[in-house]
Design a protein around this motif. Structure first.
Motif, PDB file in Angstrom:
ATOM      1  N   GLY A  89      15.879 -21.094  -6.528  1.00 52.56           N
ATOM      2  CA  GLY A  89      16.224 -21.756  -7.932  1.00 52.56           C
ATOM      3  C   GLY A  89      16.659 -20.617  -8.630  1.00 52.56           C
ATOM      4  N   ARG A  90      16.759 -19.229  -8.438  1.00 50.51           N
ATOM      5  CA  ARG A  90      17.293 -18.260  -9.603  1.00 50.51           C
ATOM      6  C   ARG A  90      18.171 -17.206  -8.669  1.00 50.51           C
ATOM      7  N   VAL A  91      19.027 -16.531  -9.464  1.00 49.02           N
ATOM      8  CA  VAL A  91      19.999 -15.585  -9.026  1.00 49.02           C
ATOM      9  C   VAL A  91      19.569 -14.250  -9.475  1.00 49.02           C
ATOM     10  N   ASN A  92      19.265 -13.118  -8.858  1.00 51.81           N
ATOM     11  CA  ASN A  92      18.749 -11.903  -9.413  1.00 51.81           C
ATOM     12  C   ASN A  92      20.164 -10.920  -9.096  1.00 51.81           C
ATOM     13  N   THR A  93      20.392 -10.407 -10.072  1.00 51.64           N
ATOM     14  CA  THR A  93      21.465  -9.222  -9.903  1.00 51.64           C
ATOM     15  C   THR A  93      21.055  -7.876  -9.999  1.00 51.64           C
ATOM     16  N   VAL A 144      28.018  -5.186  -7.003  1.00 54.25           N
ATOM     17  CA  VAL A 144      27.098  -6.027  -7.828  1.00 54.25           C
ATOM     18  C   VAL A 144      26.698  -7.073  -6.746  1.00 54.25           C
ATOM     19  N   LEU A 145      25.510  -7.306  -6.596  1.00 49.47           N
ATOM     20  CA  LEU A 145      24.850  -8.135  -5.776  1.00 49.47           C
ATOM     21  C   LEU A 145      24.165  -9.376  -6.608  1.00 49.47           C
ATOM     22  N   HIS A 146      24.500 -10.609  -6.251  1.00 48.22           N
ATOM     23  CA  HIS A 146      23.933 -11.555  -7.081  1.00 48.22           C
ATOM     24  C   HIS A 146      23.041 -12.288  -5.844  1.00 48.22           C
ATOM     25  N   ILE A 147      21.714 -12.049  -5.941  1.00 51.95           N
ATOM     26  CA  ILE A 147      20.776 -12.400  -4.671  1.00 51.95           C
ATOM     27  C   ILE A 147      20.186 -13.804  -5.088  1.00 51.95           C
ATOM     28  N   GLU A 148      20.378 -14.532  -3.930  1.00 54.11           N
ATOM     29  CA  GLU A 148      19.573 -15.920  -4.027  1.00 54.11           C
ATOM     30  C   GLU A 148      18.953 -16.279  -2.544  1.00 54.11           C
ATOM     31  N   VAL A 168      29.266  -9.455  -4.830  1.00 54.79           N
ATOM     32  CA  VAL A 168      29.033 -10.131  -3.518  1.00 54.79           C
ATOM     33  C   VAL A 168      27.818 -10.988  -3.730  1.00 54.79           C
ATOM     34  N   ARG A 169      27.753 -12.432  -3.213  1.00 49.58           N
ATOM     35  CA  ARG A 169      26.704 -13.131  -3.331  1.00 49.58           C
ATOM     36  C   ARG A 169      25.843 -12.831  -2.128  1.00 49.58           C
ATOM     37  N   VAL A 170      24.546 -12.761  -2.266  1.00 41.74           N
ATOM     38  CA  VAL A 170      23.903 -12.543  -1.064  1.00 41.74           C
ATOM     39  C   VAL A 170      22.952 -13.523  -0.918  1.00 41.74           C
ATOM     40  N   VAL A 171      22.839 -14.295   0.304  1.00 47.43           N
ATOM     41  CA  VAL A 171      21.932 -15.428   0.345  1.00 47.43           C
ATOM     42  C   VAL A 171      21.091 -15.081   1.505  1.00 47.43           C
TER      43      VAL A 171
END
Ligand code: CUA
Length: 355
Positions: free
Chosen positions: A202-206, A176-180, A143-146
């Motif tokens: 500017g970055r993606v924290n997982t 798995v969270l891809h947090i931006e 999951v992409r989390v924004v």
């Protein structure tokens, strides 16, 4: 002997108080109580925390115990009854314990003991960091989390689903969270599932989470991000796998209503949505509305809350939110649209039917 008893009593009182506090906190299983983990990540993090805490408790009891022992045993005796200051000084000098400086054995012990304690804490800390940074076993959901001011967007990258503020996940499966972030720094935090994870421009924290039991896990943005930082909440809704699959299958299927009357109202509401301004900011799958300024509303009828956890999702609150967004959450990006009472009714019927 007397001093030993005082020391022992002190140790027992401190330990008892800490145990009582710990069990009290663990029992108060509030929705955001991280001492009450709801999945393996939070459990591992709690285990590390408890190890560190008990080592600290040990150090605290030993050091304060020695301090109290020294205060009690070596206190000035009968000084208040003595005569002049000079007599007191003389008496104090006679009572001085043997003076010494730089005992190598003592210093070696005082260096080695903290070193051992730090090693005991360092090994599991480094291990857990690496373990949580690695991809989880099994078949994780991605999951992409924004983060947005002030709401969360969740995009299920393999399922073609986008939703807002509520993250639906299947139980027993790692996510798995891809947090931006779309604007400022936010911090994703669902205390019962995992520690805080930064959303940095500017970055993606997982990171990954997993819920063992079905239920609603509360979350809260944990980085000051503007006026409504406190109202940037989230809910993780953990569903049994078959219910989750059902939600996925139902996503975007359009109005779900019981009567022909409701269907007609929902159809009118859809037209309002597509033509009266909502479409300028929102998306609903299967309609002409595809904008991405505000949350995707394809499944808004399934959501538990509105305005990022500010109020329950029901007819009355949805009407209030649409007719006066700045009154409910001043400074948010939603504008008030000039809708008639009938249009608002139809619009709300339509939105609540999307589930
Ligand atoms: Cu987002 Cu605080």
């Amino acid at each position: 002997m007397k001093h030993l008893r005082i020391l022992l009593a002190f140790g027992l009182v401190v330990t008892g108080a800490l145990l009582a506090a710990a069990s009290g906190v663990a029992q108060a299983a509030g929705p955001q109580n991280w001492l009450y983990p709801g999945g393996p990540v939070a459990e591992m993090q709690l285990g590390l925390f408890m190890l560190t805490t008990w080592i600290m408790v040990f150090v605290f009891v030993v050091v304060s115990g020695l301090l109290i022992y020294a205060i009690v045993k070596f206190r000035a005796k009968g000084a208040e009854e003595a005569g002049t200051a000079a007599a007191e000084a003389a008496a104090a000098k006679e009572d001085l314990p043997p003076q010494f400086e730089g005992d190598p054995r003592l210093e070696i012990v005082l260096t080695i003991v903290p070193f051992i304690l730090l090693v005991i804490m360092a090994i599991p800390t480094v291990n857990l960091n690496f373990a949580l940074a690695a991809d989880p076993e099994g078949d994780p959901l991605h999951v992409r989390v924004v983060g947005h001011q002030w709401w969360w967007e969740f995009e299920y990258v393999d399922l073609g689903i986008i939703t807002g503020n509520e993250l639906r996940i299947p139980t027993g499966r790692p996510v798995v969270l891809h947090i931006e972030t779309a604007d400022v720094i936010h911090k994703f935090w669902v205390p019962r599932l995992a520690g805080k994870i930064d959303a940095i421009p500017g970055r993606v924290n997982t990171a990954w989470i997993q819920a063992d039991e079905p239920g609603v896990y509360w979350g809260q943005c944990a980085e000051m991000c503007g006026t409504h930082h406190a109202n940037m909440r989230t809910r993780v809704v953990a569903l049994p796998p078959d219910e989750f699959e059902q939600w996925v299958a139902n996503y975007g299927r359009g109005p779900v209503v019981e009567t022909a009357e409701e269907l007609a109202a929902a159809e009118r509401g859809k037209l309002v949505f597509e033509t009266r301004g909502c479409q300028a900011c929102h998306t609903i799958e299967g309609t002409s509305a595809v904008a991405k300024v505000g949350p995707n509303l394809t499944d808004i009828g399934t959501r538990l809350t509105l305005a990022a956890g500010m109020m329950d999702n029901n007819r009355e609150n949805l009407k209030r939110w649409i007719s006066d967004p700045q009154g409910v959450k001043p400074g948010n990006r939603m504008t008030r649209l000039p809708l008639s009472e009938d249009e608002l009714d139809d619009l709300v019927t339509y939105l609540l039917s999307l589930k």
